[in-house]
Enzyme design. Sequence first.
Site, PDB file in Angstrom:
ATOM      1  N   THR A 286      88.976  52.754 -91.960  1.00  0.00           N
ATOM      2  CA  THR A 286      89.796  52.036 -92.938  1.00  0.00           C
ATOM      3  C   THR A 286      89.033  51.912 -94.240  1.00  0.00           C
ATOM      4  OG1 THR A 286      88.822  49.896 -92.370  1.00  0.00           O
ATOM      5  CG2 THR A 286      90.836  50.544 -91.182  1.00  0.00           C
ATOM      6  N   ASP A 287      89.754  51.697 -95.303  1.00  0.00           N
ATOM      7  CA  ASP A 287      89.104  51.198 -96.503  1.00  0.00           C
ATOM      8  C   ASP A 287      88.738  49.735 -96.214  1.00  0.00           C
ATOM      9  OD1 ASP A 287      88.067  50.818 -99.035  1.00  0.00           O
ATOM     10  OD2 ASP A 287      89.758  51.745-100.073  1.00  0.00           O
ATOM     11  N   TRP A 288      87.896  49.162 -97.077  1.00  0.00           N
ATOM     12  CA  TRP A 288      87.329  47.839 -96.785  1.00  0.00           C
ATOM     13  C   TRP A 288      88.404  46.748 -96.714  1.00  0.00           C
ATOM     14  CZ3 TRP A 288      84.283  51.245 -95.710  1.00  0.00           C
ATOM     15  CH2 TRP A 288      83.002  50.987 -95.258  1.00  0.00           C
TER      16      TRP A 288
END
Length: 870
Positions: A286-288
Amino acid sequence: MAPRWLSLALLAVAAPSTLGSPTGGRLDTRDDSGNEAFSPPYYPAPHGGWLSNWAEAYEKAHHLVSNLTLAEKVNLTTGTGIFMGPCAGQTGSVPRFGIPNICLHDSPLGVRNTDHNTAFPAGITVGATFDKELMYERGVGLGEEARGKGVNVLLGPSVGPMGRKPRGGRNWEGFGFDPVLQGIGAAQTIKGMQSTGAIASIKHFVGNEQEMHRMSSVVTQGYSSNINDRTLHEFYLWPFAEGVRAEVGSVMMAYNDVNRSACSQNSKLINGILKDELGFQGFVLTDWLAHIGGVSSALAGLDMSMPGDGAIPLFGDSYWGPELSRSVLNGTVPVDRLNDMVTRILAAWFKMGQDQDYPLPNFSSNTDDEEGPLYPGALISPSGVVNQYVNVQADHNVTARAVARDAITLLKNEGDLLPLRRNDSLKIFGTDAGPDPQGLNSCADKGCNRGVLTMGWGSGTSKLPYLITPQDAIANISSKAEFHITDSFPSSVEAGSEDIAIVFINSDSGENYITVDGNPGDRTVSGLHAWHNGDELVKAAAEKFSQVVVVIHTVGPIILEEWIDLDPVKAVLIAHLPGQEAGNSLTDVLFGAYSPSGHLPYTIPYQESNYPESVDLIQQPFGQIQDDYTEGLYIDYRHFLKEDIRPRYPFGHGLSYTTFEYSEPALSVITPLDTEYPPSRPDKGSTPTYPDTIPPASEAAWPKNFDRIWRYIYPYLDNPESATAVANSSETYPYPDGYTTDPQPAPRAGGAEGGNTALWDVAFSVQITVTNTGRRPGRAVPQLYVELPDSLGLDTPSRQLRQFEKTKTLKPGESEVVTLDITRKDVSVWDVVVQDWKAPVAGEGVKIYVGESVLDSRVECEVGGGCSTL
Ligand SMILES: *[C@@H]1O[C@H](CO)[C@@H](O)[C@H](O)[C@H]1NC(C)=O
Ligand SMILES: *[C@@H]1O[C@H](CO)[C@@H](O)[C@H](O)[C@H]1NC(C)=O
Ligand SMILES: *[C@@H]1O[C@H](CO)[C@@H](O)[C@H](O)[C@H]1NC(C)=O
Ligand SMILES: *[C@@H]1O[C@H](CO)[C@@H](O)[C@H](O)[C@H]1NC(C)=O
Ligand SMILES: *[C@@H]1O[C@H](CO)[C@@H](O)[C@H](O)[C@H]1NC(C)=O
Ligand SMILES: *[C@@H]1O[C@H](CO)[C@@H](O)[C@H](O)[C@H]1NC(C)=O
Ligand SMILES: *[C@@H]1O[C@H](CO)[C@@H](O)[C@H](O)[C@H]1NC(C)=O
Ligand SMILES: *[C@@H]1O[C@H](CO)[C@@H](O)[C@H](O)[C@H]1NC(C)=O
Ligand SMILES: *[C@@H]1O[C@H](CO)[C@@H](O)[C@H](O)[C@H]1NC(C)=O
């Protein structure tokens, strides 16, 4: 560090409408008439490991995963929580087998928030070099620095955004507004980085084209990029396919939705397109703080949650971690899916050789102090040495300077005002020529625009170890330079008739969690105009001086119209975002040690209204923005050509101090395109198998006497038996529509990393002789564009960049024979019905143009008809 992450954290509270929805999209609102975007289900997640070039890594991973417990497996899939270690994110570890916490850290241009690193030029600068070797060398430098600091996964390159929205905040992190330039930039960067053992993470997959509203907040849901299948394949997916083909180890999903389904759990994107069609063998993260669902994302193909936190960061809860353990024990997530996640992660780790002497992190992105808390996110944390200040710079300054120099793009040079002579009388204006008056790295993540603009702002940055400003470098070379490091033109300045004014202006943008001068990442307020009244500064200089040189540091297209045609404005240079070697790279060109050889990685328009309305930024206070990609493939120059709009400077434009002639063009057929569609793909090889029995609940129990860190994310459950009780009951999970555990038939467009290998068969090859016909040495960038025939039955842009090369430095009179290869994919369109790439048989009707920009063709070839010079 904390404040900027907290602002991000607040934005990350996921909207209730997606929480708990097993598919992430709101399928209940789907309208089958086709008026509403909809992402079709694609299950199950394809296993990795079926390709021979990954076989050895998968074999090692298989052996290891066979021996891991449930908790050990879950540990490797889930971050331990934000601020729970030195890096932007780290997974749990497996001490029993010597697997450390895997460190994932920014950025695409250098190791972020550390010291003794190199701040390389940004992606857009790299793209402007059109130099494949420099792209690779910078990748090596990035990889060496990541490795030296103990970063396992360096988060880059970025090829999404693609520059669809000229005001978009993060376009500068990628290589330009064209899929082939992005694709080659990404592939070269990945190969360079991974040659050092660091794992690259190509991002953000996909459609993250504006910063504002990319994430959900309490009142809005992250926007939905609604992209049709053909546009996705021929434009936005293209560079990701090239990255996968370059054996990238990981892919980061974007924050936004695609077709109303969050990228982090969009089964069509991850399972269908990335893992099946593109044959991606590494792991997906995932992105953050973009993780919004546990079971849903696991089924949709996600392999790693970063930095691990759940809906509210820093609380020690997660959608995975203990909940992933539970969902395996209760039978909802097949153990097979967990095994594939971990096998993919470890296969990437083994493939890059990270089991052999890879350093542990020896820096902390949380503090500059030598000692500090090991887990700053825990209020009570053991302390220790967190920064060893390891110098990882080596001779990367040479590459940094070469990239910045070879990117400098000369737009205009009337009367050959440039290059300057050392004894020219120079008057230099603009704060963009000087240092940040508040000091080097005085604002976190470059969230300010002070002094020379070396990069945009946000997570895509690194600290400058030092900065050579234009002022420093000019002062060192010129004997007659007078500096006015101000953005208000000093009325007292006297202009002699021989004087040359050099005016520095810039335009900045960045990531959404920081707002600079009213711009929330995107260039919302500044538009495409110079910041700090730059246009006024140029005009004022042009009123006094008869010779003006304008130097521009910019994140992307900038409108020049207020002054570009003024008589005194003789020369204009775009120096992009040069990083630490800003000054030296510029003086290398200004004073003629090198001819400029950069070319525009985007179009410069006369005015912003030249772009289609559909690429404007979208603001909407409530609900979810539906961002429909109605312009399709017509982004940047493709649009200008279609609408017959003359740009101020076309994509690919860039002058030199010399001139080049193209001669003796020849087209050869290499692999005949006997069929419209590529030959059929090979079958998939076998993948690792494991027992599919649910592990004993005890494998997720807390170890005895475990010294637990507060709010740290662990894989353990307090009462694991309660989860197996669910599995033994008749309780069933409401699986998403279309969910199945029966594998899908292998997509015909697939077959290897990136797709069917036949797509990269070289169909044609164009040879040209490039001769330096001027009086100075220089490098040419022959760019190859194709025009596909109407016989394909689809509306297609009249020029599409498909290949480029950069000559060596040619002395006056010297020639080089350049070969430009064109693959089957390069002359294909994506057939949405057949779901494959379709080319005109034998390339019949394909036209090929080679030139110095998209509008400056020097050679034209027609397949079957031969070539001519223009
Ligand atoms: C998005 O929806 C379009 C139809 O509107 C479809 O062509 C495309 O395949 C979908 N893509 C994804 C990733 O869901
Ligand atoms: C895993 O276990 C098998 C036996 O089941 C053994 O042969 C192998 O060496 C073990 N692998 C590791 C990494 O310990
Ligand atoms: C999971 O990772 C944590 C943190 O690195 C570690 O303390 C723990 O021992 C690991 N658990 C297992 C089962 O290996
Ligand atoms: C199994 O556990 C997961 C994670 O907590 C949960 O989302 C899912 O609903 C559970 N399955 C059942 C059948 O209760
Ligand atoms: C940090 O990196 C240096 C150089 O790469 C290495 O010598 C050192 O062992 C590393 N520190 C740790 C804790 O691994
Ligand atoms: C790069 O840095 C080294 C010292 O680390 C220095 O000797 C060299 O001159 C620098 N090169 C350039 C091109 O700035
Ligand atoms: C500047 O230097 C050049 C040689 O590089 C010389 O020809 C010229 O006369 C000099 N001009 C002045 C004003 O000194
Ligand atoms: C100054 O210029 C000289 C050559 O003219 C060069 O050797 C030196 O490295 C430069 N110094 C800086 C700080 O750029
Ligand atoms: C569920 O069934 C498995 C075997 O089918 C058994 O090992 C386990 O103890 C059962 N769990 C509970 C809580 O009954």
